[in-house]
Design an enzyme around this catalytic site. Structure first.
Site, PDB file in Angstrom:
ATOM      1  N   GLY A  22       0.928  -1.131  -0.117  1.00 49.58           N
ATOM      2  CA  GLY A  22      -0.059   0.095  -0.016  1.00 49.58           C
ATOM      3  C   GLY A  22       0.996   1.322   0.078  1.00 49.58           C
TER       4      GLY A  22
ATOM      5  N   ASN B 143       9.209   9.851  -5.327  1.00 50.11           N
ATOM      6  CA  ASN B 143       7.866  10.134  -5.764  1.00 50.11           C
ATOM      7  C   ASN B 143       7.396  11.069  -4.642  1.00 50.11           C
ATOM      8  OD1 ASN B 143       5.126  10.161  -5.666  1.00 50.11           O
ATOM      9  ND2 ASN B 143       5.417   9.053  -8.048  1.00 50.11           N
TER      10      ASN B 143
ATOM     11  N   GLY C  83      14.552   5.239   2.916  1.00 48.48           N
ATOM     12  CA  GLY C  83      13.283   4.701   3.071  1.00 48.48           C
ATOM     13  C   GLY C  83      12.596   5.773   4.090  1.00 48.48           C
TER      14      GLY C  83
ATOM     15  N   GLY D  28       8.844   5.095   5.038  1.00 47.39           N
ATOM     16  CA  GLY D  28       7.563   4.628   5.633  1.00 47.39           C
ATOM     17  C   GLY D  28       7.540   4.768   7.255  1.00 47.39           C
ATOM     18  N   GLU D  29       8.733   4.107   7.571  1.00 47.16           N
ATOM     19  CA  GLU D  29       8.739   3.977   9.314  1.00 47.16           C
ATOM     20  C   GLU D  29       8.920   5.307   9.807  1.00 47.16           C
ATOM     21  OE1 GLU D  29       7.574   1.106  10.056  1.00 47.16           O
ATOM     22  OE2 GLU D  29       8.544  -0.620   9.290  1.00 47.16           O
TER      23      GLU D  29
END
Lengths: 730, 327
Positions: A460, A618, A690, A692-693
């Site tokens: 997701g 992005n 990264g 997300g976390e």
């Protein structure tokens, strides 16, 4: 990169129209529906079964009360990614409530569900250990989770430095267990054909499932195929391989028919992991100028009797501030409960809650602004070992965040708006990074279309958008001509989708694979590969320009295939960033809350986050991640808790009714998320890390600090519910 | 979930007749019954679908200036009816805060008050001592995790759960009447007496007999100065920690009539009759208002971990009064 905000989610239309297929949407001819029967005792042994009534139900084909012993290769599996070494239905031991003790297989889900209530199990019930109050002990040296970081860390003499510090702040910060509750529960369809096992499974890493199931049955890895085109949310609950995946595959083999097992919401509370209850004891010492002299951060977390999961919440205390003396320790509380695990955001999520609160308390004691205190203790190198950061622009994030939020001009100590007390708080965000080996294949077809092939999963977060985008950018094409093919273990190996590791690993592999296509095209043209460029569907060299389609047609090629790989130093399968450096993401979270002290209400009014994450691949999907993390963090701060009921020995609520999560109405429109301009030259060619976390770190502390600003009330126990905000006087 | 037979009632007498069979349940909006069946709270062998009975959807004026609301009127249709919005804002607000928009479009006003307690022990998917699930089995919540949606009024050691419906709290505040039909004859039940307290029967939720069907609700004289306040961790789609419905009348600058009902504090909407009496004659906004409301809490008794709900409920009642006086 710029202009990426216009690139929207490639899988969006399929998902919102229901066309996207998830594991449970697949059906196999002759499949049986499996329903698990969970233990109704918390500890003890199974002494007997009466399955006659269940077996007599129409449509019931089998009632399994035990499963074959797993192959000896199982014992050699690394854990993680095997979630737990304890497999249910191998013997009569009961270690937690809800532990599967039987499996009903029927021709319909309804028949299986009905019959499952008619399986009679007798138990020898034994006293259980409540994990929440169990004695904290040092993690087992055999725990694979415990090996991920040091149980104890010492730099300098923290105790001595604390004693000598004129200004100190200390507190015990607690947080309850929380369940991930992805929208799609875990689900698996297992089929055997000619000694080969194929599973459709909702997971965060198809290859780990493949290798684990291969070991369970003593098969070569190429005899197992794992397919997972879409994952309906993971949050860590699908990161590792949990018992249901093994049980369903064993059952399919035992009864020689495909078996479909879709966990119920209740099953999700006993089969997969959750973020454990934690207690942090933090002590900070500083001199009168606010320069930190010592940090002590001790963490206890709940785990199962069967395995030691260690939640390294002390990590940010070794990573955020320039401090000469640091002491951390990690212990576990073992009890009769299913195993806890990584959940968004692991490690730094809990850690920043405790440390970010303690820093605010220290700032208050020092009478300095909490942001000033951060700037005073800015870590130019890693505080743990003095290594340089691979990149860090937290100072710019502070400055930009403070400007966008209006931090320096805010009314300090809160204001009042009718019944509402308004307050502002800030905290640091940070997350360690993982790099995983990954491979990708990029096919450029004669018709100008491109396929990106790799077995990554999209939980997701946007993988199915950004990897085609990277290929398109490298090849100078519009993303609409690029198709991503993913979620299948027969595709080139991709690293897992957790630990925010996907973008670095897969992004690098895709970028290199697309570059390999260019190199091969150059070879076809006999142009020097290092001098060609991609330009709007054509290869250029000096003043020459040939469209890709022309090159392939002239050479009579159907396609050109490029391969790329993220390869780590020393053949490692995973690392934490470039050797000799420290790799992290950072950010600053500024939050304004309202508190109605008469009614105990806490509401979010606005939030500003500015992040230092390297290059942003992005802008739209990255920003969406940060907003999602803010919502996730708001749940942690304001409402979420799963209670281990101390008399019953089980999770009290095992549904979405008794465990509140944020809803749309909780999140105001003023959520301002942005990134500083940055390129990390050491993690990979994209310069990206990264995100997300990172998004769910620092939120809970910023909220608690804002509550303190609004009310003068310091809440050290999450979640911050009405009971903790109310004036108790009649 | 067990197999059951389904019949669709075409007429009210037909529905009542169908309900004479044992283990039969009425199906209206269906937002609760499926939950009960899946958890195992109910295993009906027969459902009588009353959803298409034509006469029960209407909202009509009564002769004495009130409104009669058909039991099958959807929650959102009731809440957004102009007559309800202006004459009974407390009722409209309570409905709008009761559930998600999707549920409010499906659930009926007659079905809403018969929803069962949201106690996590009662709703447990495993066997737990609960006198409402298995009469005589005890109450695991009494000494369990009882801090949030549990009682401070009217509980016994046999049950400490609370009545969860928001509209029911407004109806109790407004002295509404619940109208029923039964094969043996119907009746009018005061909304304040519809739900059963555990000292009467800890296994019961309300006073309906088997086969008895709510056909409508009657609201009396308009109460334009009324308001509903709901306290919960999140902003929407959650049951109340505490709620309060208040309706006031002011004559010559002093309170001439006050009605206050609390939600999520007892197994029925809890009217603060003592406080209501003490409020009469007070000037709105005066410090005595707080003392008057506080006097309504002399009978409040906390459980092992919910003492904070007593001041919270008092404050919520005060806030509802404040909003009602501003209305």
């Amino acid at each position: 990169m710029s202009g990426t905000y216009g690139i929207t989610r490639q899988d969006g239309p399929a998902k919102v129209t229901g066309a996207a297929t998830y594991a449970a949407d697949y059906n196999a001819e002759g499949q049986l529906y499996a329903v698990l029967v969970g233990s109704s005792v918390t500890a003890g042994r199974v002494t007997g079964y009466d399955t006659a009534e269940a077996e007599a139900e129409p449509g019931v084909v089998h009632v399994l009360t035990g499963l074959p012993t797993v192959h000896e290769a199982f014992a050699g599996l690394p854990s993680p990614p095997l979630a737990t070494r304890f497999l249910p239905m191998q013997n009569d031991e009961i270690h937690y409530w809800g532990q599967p003790v039987a499996m009903v297989l029927a021709d319909s889900l309804e028949a299986a569900e009905g019959a499952a209530t008619r399986v009679r199990v007798s138990y020898d019930r034994q006293p259980f250990v409540n994990p929440d109050t169990a004695l904290a002990v040092t993690p087992s040296p055999d725990s694979g989770y415990g090996m991920l970081d040091a149980h104890e860390f010492r730099k300098g003499d923290a105790a001595g430095a604390l004693a000598g510090s004129p200004v100190r702040a200390s507190g015990t910060y607690t947080q309850p267990s929380r369940h991930g509750n992805p929208m799609e529960p875990s689900a698996i369809l297992a089929e055997w054909h000619d000694g080969r096992l194929t599973v459709h499974d909702s997971v965060q890493h198809v290859y780990a499932v493949r290798d684990t199931l291969a070991a369970v049955f003593g098969l070569a890895s190429d005899k197992v195929r794992v397919i997972n085109p879409h994952t309906g949310g993971g949050f860590g609950t699908k990161a590792f391989i949990w018992p249901h995946e093994i049980l369903a595959s064993q059952a399919a083999k035992a009864v020689d028919r495909p078996v479909k097992l879709v966990l119920t919401r209740q099953d999700m509370y006993s089969i997969v992991g959750y973020q454990p209850l934690m207690e942090h004891r933090v002590e900070l010492g500083a001199n009168e100028s606010g320069e930190l002299q010592a940090i002590v951060h001790e963490v206890d977390n709940v785990t199962a009797l069967t395995d030691d999961y260690v939640e390294f919440g002390s990590a940010p205390s070794k990573a955020l501030y320039d401090v000469p003396n640091i002491s951390t320790s990690q212990r576990v509380r073992r009890g009769n409960v299913n195993l806890s695990s990584f959940m968004r955001s692991p490690i730094d999520g809990p850690g920043t809650w405790a440390l970010g609160s303690a820093m605010d308390e220290l700032a208050h004691t020092l009478s300095v602004d909490p942001l000033t205190l951060r700037l005073t203790n800015y870590a130019e190198v890693s505080p743990a070992d003095g290594t340089p950061w691979s990149s860090k622009k937290l100072r710019e994030a502070y400055e930009e965040g403070a400007r966008r939020f209006g931090w320096w001009d805010r009314p300090k100590g809160g204001t009042r708006d009718g019944h509402w007390l308004i307050g502002c708080g800030m905290a640091d965000c940070t997350q360690g990074q993982f790099r995983f080996t990954s491979n990708a294949r990029v096919r450029l077809r004669a018709d100008g279309s491109v396929k990106v092939e790799a077995g990554y999963t999209d939980i997701g977060a946007g993988s199915t958008t950004i990897f085609p985008q990277i290929a398109a950018q490298t090849l100078g094409l519009d993303i609409r001509s690029v198709q991503g093919v993913s979620g299948d273990s027969e595709l080139p190996y991709a690293g897992p989708t957790y630990g925010s590791g996907t973008t670095i690993a897969m992004g690098t592999a895709v970028h290199l694979a697309a570059g390999d296509v260019l190199r091969r095209l150059a070879d076809v043209m006999s142009w020097p590969a290092e001098e060609v460029r991609a330009d709007d569907g054509a290869l250029t060299w000096r003043d020459h320009r040939r469209p890709y389609a022309d090159i392939l047609r002239a050479a009579r090629l159907d396609e050109v295939i490029g391969d790329g790989a993220m390869v780590l130093p020393n053949g490692a399968s995973a690392d934490a960033g470039a050797p000799g450096m420290s790799t992290r993401t950072f950010g600053a979270m500024f939050i304004e809350v309202g508190v109605d002290p008469d009614l105990g209400l806490l509401r979010l009014r606005r939030a500003t986050g500015v992040y230092s994450v390297g290059a942003v691949v992005n802008e739209r999907t990255a920003r969406s991640q940060m907003i999602g993390g803010l919502v996730w963090g708001w749940g942690m701060a304001a409402m979420e808790a799963s209670h281990f009921e101390p008399n019953l020995g089980r999770w009290l609520s095992q549904d979405l009714a008794g465990v509140p999560l944020p809803v749309n109405a909780d999140i105001p429109p003023h959520i301002d998320m942005s990134f500083v301009d940055e390129f990390d030259p050491h993690v990979g060619p994209l310069g990206a890390k990264g995100v997300g976390e990172l998004s769910a770190t620092g939120i809970a502390a910023a909220v608690a600090n804002a509550v303190f600003d609004a009310t003068g009330r310091r809440v050290r126990d999450l979640p911050i519910t009405p009971e903790k905000l109310l004036d108790p006087r009649m | 979930m067990r197999p059951f037979t389904y019949v669709r009632a075409e007429t009210l007498p037909g529905a009542l007749d169908s309900a004479r069979t044992d283990n039969t349940m009425f199906l209206a909006g269906g937002t609760e019954l499926l939950n009960w069946a899946r958890i195992g709270i109910e295993t009906p062998s027969r459902l009588v679908d009353i959803g298409r009975l034509p006469e029960l959807h209407e909202i009509t004026p009564t002769e004495d200036g009130g409104l009669r609301i058909g039991a099958l009127a959807r929650l959102n249709d009731v809440a957004q009816d102009a007559r309800v919005e202006t004459a009974y804002p407390v009722f409209s607000q309570a409905i709008l805060k009761a559930a998600s928009a999707q549920l409010r479009n499906l659930a009926t006003i007659g079905g809403n008050p018969v929803q069962r307690v949201r106690c996590p022990y009662f709703r447990s998917n495993g066997p737990v001592a609960c006198n409402k699930r298995v009469p005589g089995s005890g109450c695991a919540a009494l000494h369990g995790a009882n801090s949030e949606r549990f009682a401070i009024f009217g509980w016994t050691e046999d049950c400490v759960a609370v009545q969860p419906s928001d509209p029911a709290v407004a109806l109790a505040c407004l002295d509404a009447e619940i109208i029923t039909e039964h094969g043996d004859g119907g009746r009018r039940i005061p909304a304040t007496e519809f739900h059963t307290l555990p000292d009467v029967d800890p296994a019961a939720h309300n006073v309906l007999r088997p086969g008895e069907l709510i056909t409508g609700i009657e609201l009396g004289a308009p109460a334009p100065r009324s308001a509903y306040v709901k306290v919960r961790e999140r902003q929407s789609y959650e049951y109340a920690l505490v709620s309060a419905a208040a309706a006031v009348e002011v004559t010559d600058g002093v309170i001439s009539r006050a009605r206050v009902a609390l939600g999520s504090v007892a197994l029925r909407p809890w009217r603060l009759y003592d406080a209501e009496a003490a409020l009469v004659g007070l000037t709105p906004g005066s410090p005595e208002v707080r003392d008057a409301v506080t006097s309504g809490f002399s009978a409040a008794r906390p459980l092992s971990s919910n003492a904070y709900k007593i001041p919270l409920a008092r404050n919520t009642a005060l806030r509802a009064l404040e909003l009602a006086l501003e209305a």
